[in-house]
Design a protein around this motif. Structure first.
Motif, PDB file in Angstrom:
ATOM      1  N   UNK A 264       0.824  -1.208   0.000  1.00  0.00           N
ATOM      2  CA  UNK A 264       0.000   0.000   0.000  1.00  0.00           C
ATOM      3  C   UNK A 264       0.862   1.263   0.000  1.00  0.00           C
ATOM      4  N   UNK A 265       2.151   1.130   0.315  1.00  0.00           N
ATOM      5  CA  UNK A 265       3.032   2.304   0.409  1.00  0.00           C
ATOM      6  C   UNK A 265       3.016   3.171  -0.851  1.00  0.00           C
ATOM      7  N   UNK A 266       3.056   2.607  -2.079  1.00  0.00           N
ATOM      8  CA  UNK A 266       2.989   3.472  -3.266  1.00  0.00           C
ATOM      9  C   UNK A 266       1.728   4.327  -3.338  1.00  0.00           C
ATOM     10  N   UNK A 267       0.628   3.839  -2.781  1.00  0.00           N
ATOM     11  CA  UNK A 267      -0.602   4.629  -2.771  1.00  0.00           C
ATOM     12  C   UNK A 267      -0.422   5.866  -1.893  1.00  0.00           C
ATOM     13  N   UNK A 268       0.318   5.723  -0.791  1.00  0.00           N
ATOM     14  CA  UNK A 268       0.598   6.878   0.055  1.00  0.00           C
ATOM     15  C   UNK A 268       1.458   7.904  -0.682  1.00  0.00           C
TER      16      UNK A 268
ATOM     17  N   UNK B 201       0.394  11.750  -1.302  1.00  0.00           N
ATOM     18  CA  UNK B 201       1.218  12.907  -0.971  1.00  0.00           C
ATOM     19  C   UNK B 201       1.405  13.812  -2.182  1.00  0.00           C
ATOM     20  N   UNK B 202       1.511  13.191  -3.372  1.00  0.00           N
ATOM     21  CA  UNK B 202       1.631  13.990  -4.589  1.00  0.00           C
ATOM     22  C   UNK B 202       0.364  14.784  -4.858  1.00  0.00           C
ATOM     23  N   UNK B 203      -0.788  14.148  -4.700  1.00  0.00           N
ATOM     24  CA  UNK B 203      -2.056  14.848  -4.918  1.00  0.00           C
ATOM     25  C   UNK B 203      -2.256  15.967  -3.908  1.00  0.00           C
ATOM     26  N   UNK B 204      -1.710  15.768  -2.703  1.00  0.00           N
ATOM     27  CA  UNK B 204      -1.825  16.808  -1.675  1.00  0.00           C
ATOM     28  C   UNK B 204      -0.836  17.938  -1.881  1.00  0.00           C
ATOM     29  N   UNK B 205       0.053  17.792  -2.863  1.00  0.00           N
ATOM     30  CA  UNK B 205       1.022  18.840  -3.148  1.00  0.00           C
ATOM     31  C   UNK B 205       2.250  18.810  -2.268  1.00  0.00           C
ATOM     32  N   UNK B 206       2.451  17.729  -1.523  1.00  0.00           N
ATOM     33  CA  UNK B 206       3.606  17.641  -0.632  1.00  0.00           C
ATOM     34  C   UNK B 206       4.881  17.350  -1.423  1.00  0.00           C
ATOM     35  N   UNK B 207       4.806  16.390  -2.354  1.00  0.00           N
ATOM     36  CA  UNK B 207       5.959  16.041  -3.191  1.00  0.00           C
ATOM     37  C   UNK B 207       5.496  15.954  -4.644  1.00  0.00           C
TER      38      UNK B 207
ATOM     39  N   UNK C 179       6.135  14.384  -8.684  1.00  0.00           N
ATOM     40  CA  UNK C 179       6.569  13.120  -9.265  1.00  0.00           C
ATOM     41  C   UNK C 179       8.059  13.082  -9.512  1.00  0.00           C
ATOM     42  N   UNK C 180       8.643  14.215  -9.911  1.00  0.00           N
ATOM     43  CA  UNK C 180      10.092  14.272 -10.135  1.00  0.00           C
ATOM     44  C   UNK C 180      10.858  14.092  -8.834  1.00  0.00           C
ATOM     45  N   UNK C 181      10.325  14.644  -7.747  1.00  0.00           N
ATOM     46  CA  UNK C 181      10.986  14.464  -6.449  1.00  0.00           C
ATOM     47  C   UNK C 181      10.991  12.993  -6.045  1.00  0.00           C
ATOM     48  N   UNK C 182       9.873  12.315  -6.289  1.00  0.00           N
ATOM     49  CA  UNK C 182       9.813  10.891  -5.968  1.00  0.00           C
ATOM     50  C   UNK C 182      10.789  10.112  -6.834  1.00  0.00           C
ATOM     51  N   UNK C 183      10.874  10.474  -8.121  1.00  0.00           N
ATOM     52  CA  UNK C 183      11.768   9.766  -9.038  1.00  0.00           C
ATOM     53  C   UNK C 183      13.231   9.988  -8.680  1.00  0.00           C
ATOM     54  N   UNK C 184      13.565  11.198  -8.188  1.00  0.00           N
ATOM     55  CA  UNK C 184      14.957  11.479  -7.829  1.00  0.00           C
ATOM     56  C   UNK C 184      15.477  10.534  -6.748  1.00  0.00           C
ATOM     57  N   UNK C 185      14.577  10.053  -5.924  1.00  0.00           N
ATOM     58  CA  UNK C 185      15.007   9.160  -4.850  1.00  0.00           C
ATOM     59  C   UNK C 185      14.932   7.690  -5.201  1.00  0.00           C
ATOM     60  N   UNK C 186      14.955   7.363  -6.499  1.00  0.00           N
ATOM     61  CA  UNK C 186      14.752   5.964  -6.894  1.00  0.00           C
ATOM     62  C   UNK C 186      15.879   5.060  -6.396  1.00  0.00           C
ATOM     63  N   UNK C 187      17.097   5.584  -6.325  1.00  0.00           N
ATOM     64  CA  UNK C 187      18.205   4.749  -5.842  1.00  0.00           C
ATOM     65  C   UNK C 187      18.002   4.401  -4.367  1.00  0.00           C
TER      66      UNK C 187
ATOM     67  N   UNK D 255       3.817   4.251  -9.061  1.00  0.00           N
ATOM     68  CA  UNK D 255       3.453   5.453  -8.304  1.00  0.00           C
ATOM     69  C   UNK D 255       4.148   6.685  -8.878  1.00  0.00           C
ATOM     70  N   UNK D 256       5.406   6.526  -9.304  1.00  0.00           N
ATOM     71  CA  UNK D 256       6.128   7.642  -9.931  1.00  0.00           C
ATOM     72  C   UNK D 256       5.430   8.074 -11.212  1.00  0.00           C
ATOM     73  N   UNK D 257       5.058   7.088 -12.052  1.00  0.00           N
ATOM     74  CA  UNK D 257       4.384   7.413 -13.305  1.00  0.00           C
ATOM     75  C   UNK D 257       3.059   8.136 -13.089  1.00  0.00           C
ATOM     76  N   UNK D 258       2.262   7.649 -12.138  1.00  0.00           N
ATOM     77  CA  UNK D 258       0.979   8.298 -11.847  1.00  0.00           C
ATOM     78  C   UNK D 258       1.189   9.711 -11.306  1.00  0.00           C
ATOM     79  N   UNK D 259       2.186   9.866 -10.431  1.00  0.00           N
ATOM     80  CA  UNK D 259       2.441  11.188  -9.855  1.00  0.00           C
ATOM     81  C   UNK D 259       2.868  12.179 -10.939  1.00  0.00           C
ATOM     82  N   UNK D 260       3.720  11.761 -11.853  1.00  0.00           N
ATOM     83  CA  UNK D 260       4.148  12.653 -12.931  1.00  0.00           C
ATOM     84  C   UNK D 260       2.984  12.969 -13.867  1.00  0.00           C
TER      85      UNK D 260
END
Length: 253
Positions: free
Chosen positions: A169-173, A177-183, A185-193, A229-234
């Motif tokens: 369920x973590x990707x849904x969170x 957070x992306x929909x809430x404007x907290x982060x 999609x690019x920010x999430x992708x930057x942390x992929x490593x 989750x990254x794709x949906x956020x972007x």
């Protein structure tokens, strides 16, 4: 609604949810014996391979059997009655939400519940292999008994299923957070490593060190969910940008 009205409404919702849980537990109690047979199947398999009568699920007190039935009835009853108590929670908070918040909440639940169930299923597939694999580290010598305490064994299975279910369920969170404007999609992708390292460590901790197949299976599924989750956020970020561009006032001549 006054504070007293809210409290009466909360009490009403609580009693309905509790009644649903009790009914679910009654139904689950009727099938708890079958569930215990499924849970103990890996132990039966270990005993069959070793031909050892000193390998079994161990009940140490008079009420141990009933206690295990009740634990299983509560866990499964909670799942069976989920539509009832989830609806009661939803009916209590929905009047205070805006239309957009209602849409986000419905979307979150529609994605989180199937993913949680999928996580439980994956955990159920991994669990027997973990039990059999870890039993191989017990010396197979005469005079050594391998008894599994029922409470410890149940806690192991329950926590394993719960942890893997929540991890799904973590990707849904992240999307929430992306929909809430907290982060973004690019920010999430930057942390992929870092995300892959965390996923790998989690998969290694949730599965036995020697069971590489289960670890890779769990890590692979979580990586796919993370990048989904990254794709949906972007995609949502792109829609937000287009909507914001259309709302900008025209430039002055």
């Amino acid at each position: 609604m006054s504070l007293g009205g809210h409290l009466r409404e909360l009490r009403k919702r609580f009693f309905i949810a509790a009644a649903g849980l009790v009914v679910g537990m009654v139904v689950a109690f009727l099938i708890s014996g079958w569930v215990i047979d499924l849970l103990s199947q890996p132990i039966v398999e270990i005993a069959g391979e070793r031909g050892d009568q000193y390998i079994a699920l161990n009940f140490t007190t008079v009420s141990s059997g009933f206690d295990l039935h009740m634990r299983i009835a509560f866990a499964i009853g909670l799942l069976i009655s989920a539509p009832v108590w989830l609806w009661q929670i939803w009916a209590f908070i929905m009047p205070g939400l805006t239309r957009k918040e209602v849409q986000y909440t419905v979307g979150f639940l529609a994605a989180a519940i199937p993913l949680f169930m999928a996580g439980l299923y994956v955990g159920w597939l991994i669990m027997p292999h973990m039990v059999v694999l870890m039993s191989n580290f017990v010396p197979n010598d005469q005079g050594i008994a391998q008894f599994y305490d029922y409470a410890t064994y149940y806690d192991f299975v329950f926590k394993l299923l719960l942890v893997i279910g929540v991890s799904f369920v973590t990707p849904v969170f992240l999307v929430a957070l992306n929909l809430a404007g907290v982060v973004s999609g690019r920010d999430i992708l930057k942390g992929w490593r870092v995300a892959i390292i965390i996923i790998t460590v989690f998969a290694a901790a949730a599965t036995p060190a020697a069971d590489v197949t289960s670890m890779l299976l769990l890590a692979g599924i979580l990586c796919v969910l993370y990048f989904a989750a990254v794709g949906l956020s972007m995609l949502f970020d792109r829609r937000k940008a287009k909507r914001a561009a259309t709302l900008l006032p025209p430039e002055a001549p």
